[in-house]
Design a protein around this motif. Structure first.
Motif, PDB file in Angstrom:
ATOM      1  N   ASP A  58     -10.741 -76.749 -36.757  1.00 22.29           N
ATOM      2  CA  ASP A  58     -12.089 -77.297 -36.983  1.00 22.29           C
ATOM      3  C   ASP A  58     -12.240 -77.794 -38.418  1.00 22.29           C
ATOM      4  OD1 ASP A  58     -12.787 -76.745 -34.384  1.00 22.29           O
ATOM      5  OD2 ASP A  58     -13.709 -74.801 -34.854  1.00 22.29           O
ATOM      6  N   ASP A  59     -11.689 -77.047 -39.371  1.00 23.21           N
ATOM      7  CA  ASP A  59     -11.749 -77.485 -40.775  1.00 23.21           C
ATOM      8  C   ASP A  59     -10.969 -78.785 -40.971  1.00 23.21           C
ATOM      9  OD1 ASP A  59     -13.250 -75.268 -41.378  1.00 23.21           O
ATOM     10  OD2 ASP A  59     -11.545 -74.069 -42.081  1.00 23.21           O
ATOM     11  N   ILE A  60      -9.813 -78.879 -40.326  1.00 21.87           N
ATOM     12  CA  ILE A  60      -9.018 -80.109 -40.428  1.00 21.87           C
ATOM     13  C   ILE A  60      -9.767 -81.280 -39.803  1.00 21.87           C
ATOM     14  CG2 ILE A  60      -6.882 -81.237 -39.674  1.00 21.87           C
ATOM     15  CD1 ILE A  60      -5.472 -78.580 -39.906  1.00 21.87           C
ATOM     16  N   ASP A  61     -10.474 -81.019 -38.707  1.00 19.31           N
ATOM     17  CA  ASP A  61     -11.252 -82.078 -38.056  1.00 19.31           C
ATOM     18  C   ASP A  61     -12.333 -82.615 -38.991  1.00 19.31           C
ATOM     19  OD1 ASP A  61     -12.066 -83.623 -35.668  1.00 19.31           O
ATOM     20  OD2 ASP A  61     -13.855 -82.375 -35.771  1.00 19.31           O
ATOM     21  N   GLU A  62     -13.005 -81.742 -39.722  1.00 22.68           N
ATOM     22  CA  GLU A  62     -14.028 -82.188 -40.672  1.00 22.68           C
ATOM     23  C   GLU A  62     -13.405 -82.995 -41.809  1.00 22.68           C
ATOM     24  OE1 GLU A  62     -16.178 -78.816 -41.996  1.00 22.68           O
ATOM     25  OE2 GLU A  62     -17.051 -78.348 -40.030  1.00 22.68           O
ATOM     26  N   ILE A  63     -12.239 -82.556 -42.275  1.00 25.01           N
ATOM     27  CA  ILE A  63     -11.554 -83.297 -43.344  1.00 25.01           C
ATOM     28  C   ILE A  63     -11.165 -84.690 -42.862  1.00 25.01           C
ATOM     29  CG2 ILE A  63      -9.491 -83.347 -44.794  1.00 25.01           C
ATOM     30  CD1 ILE A  63      -9.571 -80.302 -44.846  1.00 25.01           C
ATOM     31  N   ILE A  64     -10.691 -84.773 -41.621  1.00 25.54           N
ATOM     32  CA  ILE A  64     -10.293 -86.075 -41.071  1.00 25.54           C
ATOM     33  C   ILE A  64     -11.503 -86.990 -40.924  1.00 25.54           C
ATOM     34  CG2 ILE A  64      -9.376 -87.208 -39.009  1.00 25.54           C
ATOM     35  CD1 ILE A  64      -7.491 -84.868 -38.642  1.00 25.54           C
ATOM     36  N   ASP A  65     -12.645 -86.441 -40.492  1.00 22.41           N
ATOM     37  CA  ASP A  65     -13.861 -87.250 -40.362  1.00 22.41           C
ATOM     38  C   ASP A  65     -14.282 -87.835 -41.708  1.00 22.41           C
ATOM     39  OD1 ASP A  65     -13.997 -86.835 -37.661  1.00 22.41           O
ATOM     40  OD2 ASP A  65     -15.377 -85.128 -37.796  1.00 22.41           O
ATOM     41  N   ASP A  66     -14.226 -87.012 -42.750  1.00 28.48           N
ATOM     42  CA  ASP A  66     -14.581 -87.512 -44.088  1.00 28.48           C
ATOM     43  C   ASP A  66     -13.575 -88.544 -44.574  1.00 28.48           C
ATOM     44  OD1 ASP A  66     -16.717 -85.785 -44.064  1.00 28.48           O
ATOM     45  OD2 ASP A  66     -15.670 -84.191 -45.151  1.00 28.48           O
ATOM     46  N   LEU A  67     -12.313 -88.329 -44.231  1.00 28.43           N
ATOM     47  CA  LEU A  67     -11.265 -89.230 -44.710  1.00 28.43           C
ATOM     48  C   LEU A  67     -11.314 -90.579 -44.005  1.00 28.43           C
ATOM     49  CD1 LEU A  67      -8.939 -89.289 -46.718  1.00 28.43           C
ATOM     50  CD2 LEU A  67      -7.433 -88.413 -44.933  1.00 28.43           C
ATOM     51  N   GLU A  68     -11.817 -90.610 -42.771  1.00 32.50           N
ATOM     52  CA  GLU A  68     -11.908 -91.878 -42.041  1.00 32.50           C
ATOM     53  C   GLU A  68     -12.804 -92.873 -42.767  1.00 32.50           C
ATOM     54  OE1 GLU A  68     -11.182 -90.874 -37.318  1.00 32.50           O
ATOM     55  OE2 GLU A  68     -13.176 -90.620 -38.167  1.00 32.50           O
ATOM     56  N   ASP A  69     -13.951 -92.405 -43.264  1.00 34.25           N
ATOM     57  CA  ASP A  69     -14.866 -93.300 -43.977  1.00 34.25           C
ATOM     58  C   ASP A  69     -14.257 -93.779 -45.290  1.00 34.25           C
ATOM     59  OD1 ASP A  69     -16.691 -92.875 -41.941  1.00 34.25           O
ATOM     60  OD2 ASP A  69     -17.633 -91.174 -42.967  1.00 34.25           O
ATOM     61  N   VAL A  70     -13.546 -92.886 -45.974  1.00 37.32           N
ATOM     62  CA  VAL A  70     -12.952 -93.248 -47.260  1.00 37.32           C
ATOM     63  C   VAL A  70     -11.812 -94.246 -47.067  1.00 37.32           C
ATOM     64  CG1 VAL A  70     -11.770 -92.351 -49.305  1.00 37.32           C
ATOM     65  CG2 VAL A  70     -13.592 -91.021 -48.237  1.00 37.32           C
ATOM     66  N   THR A  71     -11.059 -94.098 -45.981  1.00 36.86           N
ATOM     67  CA  THR A  71      -9.890 -94.945 -45.753  1.00 36.86           C
ATOM     68  C   THR A  71     -10.270 -96.413 -45.626  1.00 36.86           C
ATOM     69  OG1 THR A  71      -8.769 -93.113 -44.628  1.00 36.86           O
ATOM     70  CG2 THR A  71      -7.906 -95.320 -44.248  1.00 36.86           C
ATOM     71  N   VAL A  72     -11.392 -96.690 -44.969  1.00 35.37           N
ATOM     72  CA  VAL A  72     -11.804 -98.074 -44.740  1.00 35.37           C
ATOM     73  C   VAL A  72     -12.336 -98.713 -46.016  1.00 35.37           C
ATOM     74  CG1 VAL A  72     -13.344 -99.552 -43.400  1.00 35.37           C
ATOM     75  CG2 VAL A  72     -12.301 -97.556 -42.332  1.00 35.37           C
ATOM     76  N   ASN A  73     -12.970 -97.918 -46.875  1.00 34.13           N
ATOM     77  CA  ASN A  73     -13.668 -98.469 -48.035  1.00 34.13           C
ATOM     78  C   ASN A  73     -12.907 -98.338 -49.343  1.00 34.13           C
ATOM     79  OD1 ASN A  73     -15.935 -99.027 -46.375  1.00 34.13           O
ATOM     80  ND2 ASN A  73     -16.621 -96.914 -46.581  1.00 34.13           N
ATOM     81  N   SER A  74     -11.773 -97.655 -49.342  1.00 34.88           N
ATOM     82  CA  SER A  74     -11.061 -97.421 -50.595  1.00 34.88           C
ATOM     83  C   SER A  74      -9.581 -97.713 -50.419  1.00 34.88           C
ATOM     84  CB  SER A  74     -11.251 -95.968 -51.057  1.00 34.88           C
ATOM     85  OG  SER A  74     -10.479 -95.696 -52.211  1.00 34.88           O
ATOM     86  N   THR A  75      -8.981 -98.230 -51.490  1.00 29.67           N
ATOM     87  CA  THR A  75      -7.534 -98.476 -51.502  1.00 29.67           C
ATOM     88  C   THR A  75      -6.853 -97.635 -52.576  1.00 29.67           C
ATOM     89  OG1 THR A  75      -7.866-100.358 -53.001  1.00 29.67           O
ATOM     90  CG2 THR A  75      -7.787-100.829 -50.633  1.00 29.67           C
ATOM     91  N   SER A  76      -7.505 -96.561 -52.980  1.00 31.51           N
ATOM     92  CA  SER A  76      -6.946 -95.701 -54.017  1.00 31.51           C
ATOM     93  C   SER A  76      -5.710 -94.971 -53.499  1.00 31.51           C
ATOM     94  CB  SER A  76      -8.000 -94.688 -54.474  1.00 31.51           C
ATOM     95  OG  SER A  76      -7.435 -93.733 -55.336  1.00 31.51           O
ATOM     96  N   ASN A  77      -4.783 -94.698 -54.410  1.00 34.97           N
ATOM     97  CA  ASN A  77      -3.583 -93.946 -54.032  1.00 34.97           C
ATOM     98  C   ASN A  77      -3.920 -92.521 -53.611  1.00 34.97           C
ATOM     99  OD1 ASN A  77      -1.851 -96.098 -54.554  1.00 34.97           O
ATOM    100  ND2 ASN A  77      -1.570 -95.518 -56.693  1.00 34.97           N
ATOM    101  N   ASP A  78      -5.073 -92.024 -54.074  1.00 33.73           N
ATOM    102  CA  ASP A  78      -5.485 -90.673 -53.701  1.00 33.73           C
ATOM    103  C   ASP A  78      -5.693 -90.554 -52.196  1.00 33.73           C
ATOM    104  OD1 ASP A  78      -6.527 -87.945 -54.407  1.00 33.73           O
ATOM    105  OD2 ASP A  78      -8.347 -88.784 -53.525  1.00 33.73           O
ATOM    106  N   VAL A  79      -6.148 -91.628 -51.565  1.00 36.42           N
ATOM    107  CA  VAL A  79      -6.347 -91.612 -50.109  1.00 36.42           C
ATOM    108  C   VAL A  79      -5.011 -91.426 -49.399  1.00 36.42           C
ATOM    109  CG1 VAL A  79      -7.156 -92.949 -48.129  1.00 36.42           C
ATOM    110  CG2 VAL A  79      -8.403 -93.044 -50.292  1.00 36.42           C
TER     111      VAL A  79
END
Length: 225
Positions: A58-79
């Motif tokens: 469940d914790d991983i699922d929440e992390i993935i949900d947050d990361l989905e929004d960041v992936t589309v809007n950011s090209t940072s190497n941190d992603v």
């Protein structure tokens, strides 16, 4: 495990195992886990172990949900680093759960002195939970693979946009550079340079401005700007 004992080995303290041990110690003799046989104790141990996986998922699922929004809007190497870190965690969990599926399946299929046939439904329930956790891991792994593709596509599109802008700038300056290069040649006699009374400079300057304006209009009409 044997008739009256169950041995576990682990590198560090496990909160879920400590809670299970405390719960067993607090119960009366009639409710004690050992009073129901070693097979039931083994089932309780495995069931608690498998149930401890789902909060992590469940914790991983929440992390993935947050990361989905960041992936589309950011090209940072941190992603990209975060994506690979999650994929590594999923692979580690998969390596842990995969052998357990086979072990529990063997407990379901085998009955004997220490595991009576009446315990088969209990171990089958644990096996179903393991299969569900395994399927969730696979779905997360596929999702992270798709997310990595989206990130790489976003980076590629951003790079293409930058290259397009640089190409437009170079194209705009190309005819201007050609004109200034022609009139900047170190020749002794160049028409309309020595005896133009100054009007040729303004004509050339206006012509370069007109070319630039026409280029920008054409680029905008084609949707390149």
């Amino acid at each position: 495990f044997g008739k009256n004992f169950l041995i576990t080995t682990h590198y560090a303290s496990l909160p879920w195992l400590d809670s299970l041990l405390q719960e067993a110690q607090e119960k009366s003799a009639e409710e004690h886990l050992m009073s129901r046989g070693i097979a039931f104790l083994l089932y309780t141990f495995l069931d608690t172990l498998v149930d401890s996986y789902f909060p992590v998922l469940d914790d991983i699922d929440e992390i993935i949900d947050d990361l989905e929004d960041v992936t589309v809007n950011s090209t940072s190497n941190d992603v990209q680093v975060r994506i690979f870190r999650i994929k590594r965690s999923l692979a580690q969990m998969r390596r842990v759960i995969s052998p357990q599926v086979e072990v529990v399946n063997a407990l379901v299929a085998r009955t004997g002195k220490f595991i009576p046939a009446k315990m088969n439904p209990y171990f089958a329930d644990v096996h179903d939970h393991l299969i569900r956790a395994f399927e969730v891991l696979d779905s997360y792994r596929d999702l992270m693979g798709g997310m990595l593709d989206v990130y790489l596509t976003t980076v590629s599109n951003r790079l293409n946009a930058v290259m397009k802008q640089l190409t437009i700038i170079a194209t705009v300056f190309m005819p201007i550079t050609f004109i200034t290069g022609v009139f900047g040649q170190n020749f002794g006699h160049l028409p309309q340079v020595e005896h133009d009374n100054g009007y040729l400079f303004w004509i050339v300057l206006a012509f370069m401005g007109l070319i630039t304006a026409l280029q920008l209009w054409y680029f905008k009409k084609r949707g390149w700007l």
